[in-house]
Design a protein around this motif. Structure first.
Motif, PDB file in Angstrom:
ATOM      1  N   PRO A   1       5.761  -0.545   7.144  1.00 48.24           N
ATOM      2  CA  PRO A   1       7.155  -0.486   6.706  1.00 48.24           C
ATOM      3  C   PRO A   1       7.855   0.785   7.161  1.00 48.24           C
ATOM      4  O   PRO A   1       7.235   1.725   7.654  1.00 48.24           O
ATOM      5  CB  PRO A   1       7.029  -0.501   5.179  1.00 48.24           C
ATOM      6  N   SER A   2       9.145   0.781   6.962  1.00 45.19           N
ATOM      7  CA  SER A   2       9.949   1.980   7.158  1.00 45.19           C
ATOM      8  C   SER A   2      10.077   2.678   5.812  1.00 45.19           C
ATOM      9  O   SER A   2      10.030   2.044   4.761  1.00 45.19           O
ATOM     10  CB  SER A   2      11.340   1.624   7.666  1.00 45.19           C
ATOM     11  N   LEU A   3      10.217   3.983   5.867  1.00 44.63           N
ATOM     12  CA  LEU A   3      10.400   4.787   4.667  1.00 44.63           C
ATOM     13  C   LEU A   3      11.717   5.523   4.821  1.00 44.63           C
ATOM     14  O   LEU A   3      11.901   6.265   5.789  1.00 44.63           O
ATOM     15  CB  LEU A   3       9.246   5.783   4.511  1.00 44.63           C
ATOM     16  N   GLU A   4      12.629   5.289   3.905  1.00 41.12           N
ATOM     17  CA  GLU A   4      13.913   5.975   3.934  1.00 41.12           C
ATOM     18  C   GLU A   4      13.940   6.983   2.806  1.00 41.12           C
ATOM     19  O   GLU A   4      13.673   6.643   1.651  1.00 41.12           O
ATOM     20  CB  GLU A   4      15.073   4.996   3.773  1.00 41.12           C
ATOM     21  N   ILE A   5      14.236   8.218   3.141  1.00 44.97           N
ATOM     22  CA  ILE A   5      14.382   9.269   2.139  1.00 44.97           C
ATOM     23  C   ILE A   5      15.866   9.598   2.057  1.00 44.97           C
ATOM     24  O   ILE A   5      16.492   9.924   3.065  1.00 44.97           O
ATOM     25  CB  ILE A   5      13.546  10.515   2.495  1.00 44.97           C
ATOM     26  N   ILE A   6      16.408   9.494   0.853  1.00 45.14           N
ATOM     27  CA  ILE A   6      17.821   9.760   0.620  1.00 45.14           C
ATOM     28  C   ILE A   6      17.926  10.973  -0.301  1.00 45.14           C
ATOM     29  O   ILE A   6      17.352  10.979  -1.391  1.00 45.14           O
ATOM     30  CB  ILE A   6      18.513   8.552  -0.037  1.00 45.14           C
ATOM     31  N   ILE A   7      18.635  11.972   0.153  1.00 42.66           N
ATOM     32  CA  ILE A   7      18.905  13.154  -0.661  1.00 42.66           C
ATOM     33  C   ILE A   7      20.367  13.021  -1.120  1.00 42.66           C
ATOM     34  O   ILE A   7      21.278  13.103  -0.298  1.00 42.66           O
ATOM     35  CB  ILE A   7      18.708  14.467   0.129  1.00 42.66           C
ATOM     36  N   PRO A   8      20.595  12.777  -2.409  1.00 42.59           N
ATOM     37  CA  PRO A   8      21.965  12.551  -2.881  1.00 42.59           C
ATOM     38  C   PRO A   8      22.928  13.662  -2.450  1.00 42.59           C
ATOM     39  O   PRO A   8      22.582  14.841  -2.464  1.00 42.59           O
ATOM     40  CB  PRO A   8      21.819  12.522  -4.409  1.00 42.59           C
ATOM     41  N   ASP A   9      24.104  13.245  -2.060  1.00 43.33           N
ATOM     42  CA  ASP A   9      25.192  14.132  -1.630  1.00 43.33           C
ATOM     43  C   ASP A   9      24.873  14.903  -0.353  1.00 43.33           C
ATOM     44  O   ASP A   9      25.612  15.801   0.022  1.00 43.33           O
ATOM     45  CB  ASP A   9      25.585  15.117  -2.738  1.00 43.33           C
ATOM     46  N   LYS A  10      23.752  14.598   0.298  1.00 40.86           N
ATOM     47  CA  LYS A  10      23.399  15.278   1.552  1.00 40.86           C
ATOM     48  C   LYS A  10      23.203  14.293   2.681  1.00 40.86           C
ATOM     49  O   LYS A  10      23.656  14.512   3.784  1.00 40.86           O
ATOM     50  CB  LYS A  10      22.156  16.139   1.366  1.00 40.86           C
ATOM     51  N   GLY A  11      22.467  13.210   2.448  1.00 39.54           N
ATOM     52  CA  GLY A  11      22.254  12.227   3.491  1.00 39.54           C
ATOM     53  C   GLY A  11      20.919  11.531   3.385  1.00 39.54           C
ATOM     54  O   GLY A  11      20.224  11.633   2.382  1.00 39.54           O
ATOM     55  N   ASN A  12      20.570  10.830   4.467  1.00 38.32           N
ATOM     56  CA  ASN A  12      19.327  10.079   4.472  1.00 38.32           C
ATOM     57  C   ASN A  12      18.709  10.071   5.864  1.00 38.32           C
ATOM     58  O   ASN A  12      19.378  10.340   6.853  1.00 38.32           O
ATOM     59  CB  ASN A  12      19.565   8.645   3.997  1.00 38.32           C
ATOM     60  N   VAL A  13      17.426   9.777   5.906  1.00 39.06           N
ATOM     61  CA  VAL A  13      16.702   9.647   7.157  1.00 39.06           C
ATOM     62  C   VAL A  13      15.675   8.533   6.981  1.00 39.06           C
ATOM     63  O   VAL A  13      15.126   8.352   5.900  1.00 39.06           O
ATOM     64  CB  VAL A  13      16.039  10.982   7.591  1.00 39.06           C
TER      65      VAL A  13
ATOM     66  N   LEU B   1       0.831  -1.209   0.000  1.00 34.62           N
ATOM     67  CA  LEU B   1       0.000   0.000   0.000  1.00 34.62           C
ATOM     68  C   LEU B   1       0.867   1.260   0.000  1.00 34.62           C
ATOM     69  O   LEU B   1       0.572   2.222  -0.715  1.00 34.62           O
ATOM     70  CB  LEU B   1      -0.929   0.025   1.216  1.00 34.62           C
ATOM     71  N   VAL B   2       1.934   1.247   0.804  1.00 32.68           N
ATOM     72  CA  VAL B   2       2.825   2.405   0.875  1.00 32.68           C
ATOM     73  C   VAL B   2       3.494   2.640  -0.475  1.00 32.68           C
ATOM     74  O   VAL B   2       3.465   3.754  -1.007  1.00 32.68           O
ATOM     75  CB  VAL B   2       3.881   2.235   1.995  1.00 32.68           C
ATOM     76  N   ILE B   3       4.078   1.617  -1.041  1.00 37.57           N
ATOM     77  CA  ILE B   3       4.804   1.788  -2.305  1.00 37.57           C
ATOM     78  C   ILE B   3       3.862   2.209  -3.423  1.00 37.57           C
ATOM     79  O   ILE B   3       4.174   3.091  -4.217  1.00 37.57           O
ATOM     80  CB  ILE B   3       5.622   0.532  -2.678  1.00 37.57           C
TER      81      ILE B   3
ATOM     82  N   ASN C   1       7.716   2.533  10.794  1.00 38.92           N
ATOM     83  CA  ASN C   1       6.315   2.193  11.017  1.00 38.92           C
ATOM     84  C   ASN C   1       5.371   3.207  10.370  1.00 38.92           C
ATOM     85  O   ASN C   1       4.514   3.799  11.020  1.00 38.92           O
ATOM     86  CB  ASN C   1       6.045   2.073  12.514  1.00 38.92           C
ATOM     87  N   VAL C   2       5.517   3.405   9.063  1.00 40.40           N
ATOM     88  CA  VAL C   2       4.800   4.432   8.313  1.00 40.40           C
ATOM     89  C   VAL C   2       3.666   3.806   7.509  1.00 40.40           C
ATOM     90  O   VAL C   2       3.904   2.905   6.711  1.00 40.40           O
ATOM     91  CB  VAL C   2       5.770   5.164   7.361  1.00 40.40           C
ATOM     92  N   ASP C   3       2.447   4.294   7.706  1.00 37.85           N
ATOM     93  CA  ASP C   3       1.357   3.804   6.869  1.00 37.85           C
ATOM     94  C   ASP C   3       1.337   4.609   5.564  1.00 37.85           C
ATOM     95  O   ASP C   3       2.096   5.552   5.384  1.00 37.85           O
ATOM     96  CB  ASP C   3       0.013   3.839   7.594  1.00 37.85           C
ATOM     97  N   TYR C   4       0.450   4.230   4.643  1.00 32.28           N
ATOM     98  CA  TYR C   4       0.472   4.844   3.323  1.00 32.28           C
ATOM     99  C   TYR C   4       0.109   6.335   3.350  1.00 32.28           C
ATOM    100  O   TYR C   4       0.663   7.113   2.574  1.00 32.28           O
ATOM    101  CB  TYR C   4      -0.413   4.077   2.329  1.00 32.28           C
ATOM    102  N   LYS C   5      -0.755   6.751   4.266  1.00 26.99           N
ATOM    103  CA  LYS C   5      -1.107   8.172   4.357  1.00 26.99           C
ATOM    104  C   LYS C   5       0.080   8.995   4.856  1.00 26.99           C
ATOM    105  O   LYS C   5       0.370  10.069   4.341  1.00 26.99           O
ATOM    106  CB  LYS C   5      -2.308   8.365   5.282  1.00 26.99           C
TER     107      LYS C   5
END
Length: 97
Positions: free
Chosen positions: A46-58, A14-16, A62-66
């Protein structure tokens, strides 16, 4: 496969799918979306990882689709807001929050 695992997989799908829909609707460019297997975090979502190239990631756990759609909208359109949470891509910088 346990029923808990099946629920977690369904929620991950659902998240993807929600993020894919958002990318198409908002016409977001220069984004790569990856679905991976379990990374060691617990929960039904699921976990959601956001990666900003050349800056980093977070990683948001436990993230739902909303929540996933809100996070992508908020942080991919204005990456400066997420920079205080980022860990360097090489893992040397610690979160400062």
């Amino acid at each position: 496969m346990s029923s808990k695992d099946k629920i977690a997989i369904k929620n991950a799908d659902l998240v993807i799918n929600s993020i894919v829909d958002l990318i198409e609707i908002e016409d977001i460019e220069n984004i790569a979306l990856y679905k991976t297997e379990f990374l060691g975090y617990g929960g039904n979502f699921p976990s959601l990882e956001i990666i900003i190239p050349d800056k980093g990631n977070v990683v948001f756990g436990n993230v739902d689709y909303k929540e996933a759609v809100k996070l992508v909208k908020k942080y991919l359109k204005n990456t400066s807001e997420i920079e205080k949470f980022l860990v360097d891509n090489d893992g040397t910088k610690r979160c400062n929050h």
